[in-house]
Write a protein that holds these residues in place. Sequence first.
Motif, PDB file in Angstrom:
ATOM      1  N   LEU A 136      12.739  -4.462  10.795  1.00 47.92           N
ATOM      2  CA  LEU A 136      11.460  -4.799   9.844  1.00 47.92           C
ATOM      3  C   LEU A 136      11.529  -4.353   8.775  1.00 47.92           C
ATOM      4  O   LEU A 136      11.704  -3.016   8.573  1.00 47.92           O
ATOM      5  CB  LEU A 136      10.349  -4.881  10.765  1.00 47.92           C
ATOM      6  CG  LEU A 136      10.079  -5.616  12.139  1.00 47.92           C
ATOM      7  CD1 LEU A 136       8.942  -5.083  12.979  1.00 47.92           C
ATOM      8  CD2 LEU A 136       9.975  -6.822  12.051  1.00 47.92           C
ATOM      9  N   PRO A 137      11.026  -5.000   7.429  1.00 45.31           N
ATOM     10  CA  PRO A 137      11.011  -4.382   6.308  1.00 45.31           C
ATOM     11  C   PRO A 137       9.721  -3.323   6.248  1.00 45.31           C
ATOM     12  O   PRO A 137       9.897  -2.409   5.548  1.00 45.31           O
ATOM     13  CB  PRO A 137      10.508  -5.473   5.293  1.00 45.31           C
ATOM     14  CG  PRO A 137      11.060  -6.799   5.936  1.00 45.31           C
ATOM     15  CD  PRO A 137      10.811  -6.596   7.636  1.00 45.31           C
ATOM     16  N   CYS A 138       8.743  -3.648   7.055  1.00 44.60           N
ATOM     17  CA  CYS A 138       7.646  -2.545   7.059  1.00 44.60           C
ATOM     18  C   CYS A 138       8.036  -1.294   7.925  1.00 44.60           C
ATOM     19  O   CYS A 138       8.583  -1.435   8.768  1.00 44.60           O
ATOM     20  CB  CYS A 138       6.285  -3.336   7.862  1.00 44.60           C
ATOM     21  SG  CYS A 138       6.669  -4.168   9.227  1.00 44.60           S
ATOM     22  N   ALA A 139       7.743  -0.344   7.605  1.00 47.51           N
ATOM     23  CA  ALA A 139       8.107   1.065   8.042  1.00 47.51           C
ATOM     24  C   ALA A 139       7.501   1.457   9.374  1.00 47.51           C
ATOM     25  O   ALA A 139       6.358   0.721   9.675  1.00 47.51           O
ATOM     26  CB  ALA A 139       7.526   2.459   7.118  1.00 47.51           C
ATOM     27  N   ALA A 140       8.272   1.977  10.301  1.00 45.86           N
ATOM     28  CA  ALA A 140       7.595   2.290  11.689  1.00 45.86           C
ATOM     29  C   ALA A 140       6.643   3.260  11.585  1.00 45.86           C
ATOM     30  O   ALA A 140       6.370   4.028  10.582  1.00 45.86           O
ATOM     31  CB  ALA A 140       8.769   2.776  12.530  1.00 45.86           C
TER      32      ALA A 140
END
Length: 339
Positions: A136-140
Amino acid sequence: MTSRNNSLHASRARHSAGVTLVELMVALAIGSFLIIGAVQIAAQSRHAFRVNESIAKVQEIAQFAIDTIEADLRMASNWGNTSRADAIEGRALLVGTAGEDPDPMDLLPAAAETCGAAWALHLTRPVEGSDNSYALPCAATPAGAEQANSDVLTIRRATLDPVAPVNGRVQIQTSRVQGQLFRDGNVPAGFDTANSTTHDLLVNSYYVADSSELIPGVPTLRRKTLTVDSGAPAIQDLEVAPGVENIQVQFGIDVDQDNDVDRYVNPGAAILDPAHADFVAAARIMTARIWLVIRSIDRENGIVDTRDYEPGNVDLGVPGDDFRRLQVSKTILLRNTRT
């Protein structure tokens, strides 16, 4: 008379003499054995209680995590009154569709596109994921905390029960033959509320982080979910179940459209990727196999985990530590993908 008195005095002397040293030693020895036995029984009972409690906690985490994912997966591709994503206006138009546009009706602000421009609206892909990586491009959360060698599972659907239109939330209006996404709180024109219903759009991506915000140092199952914040669509990252150490997924696909699973593939398989030469447009995901490896919250004295964990298509090796673990799996039927 004197003889009788002497005998009486001798008898009284014997009764008043108490126990002998030998008798006292024997009594002390017996008492010590009884006390030692009682202490050992208490210690064993306490150890058995701790073991059973540890096993119960791990099983409870596993059951909760599986139940949470299963409830989501079973209803994937449910859009209210229809299960046909291609009949819904406002969905992402991507590979293979003329005039590609991940958000054709401009429903999403930047805050709702951090996981990808089409993450929320790719309705024609109700189930997808990434294999042994966090793609996913969004950070964990926390940033950089994604667990190595763990899958990501994304599920898209609508709420089962109808809801009232709400300004700022992405919702879907569906009849038996068509649907439309909206977020202004007004039922789209052309829909009769007597023959159509409103549902919230639900999008969830499950992944494993290597540390819990609630219990630092403990791996945890997390979920990025589409929600509403300050009157606009947004993505929220929630902790689901501390103790989940790994998640693995495989999809059961139907290639020949007979409503039976022909084979199982890993997330991102070429047959499911429209950008790949081996893509099969007719392939539909019918079931999903989920594996979870659960780790106890606390260390446990006296155990060494020597099991080689191989969920799905990954070999996690032998931990060799003093945490208790449990590997569980379940095959889940997607109710809304059959023709």
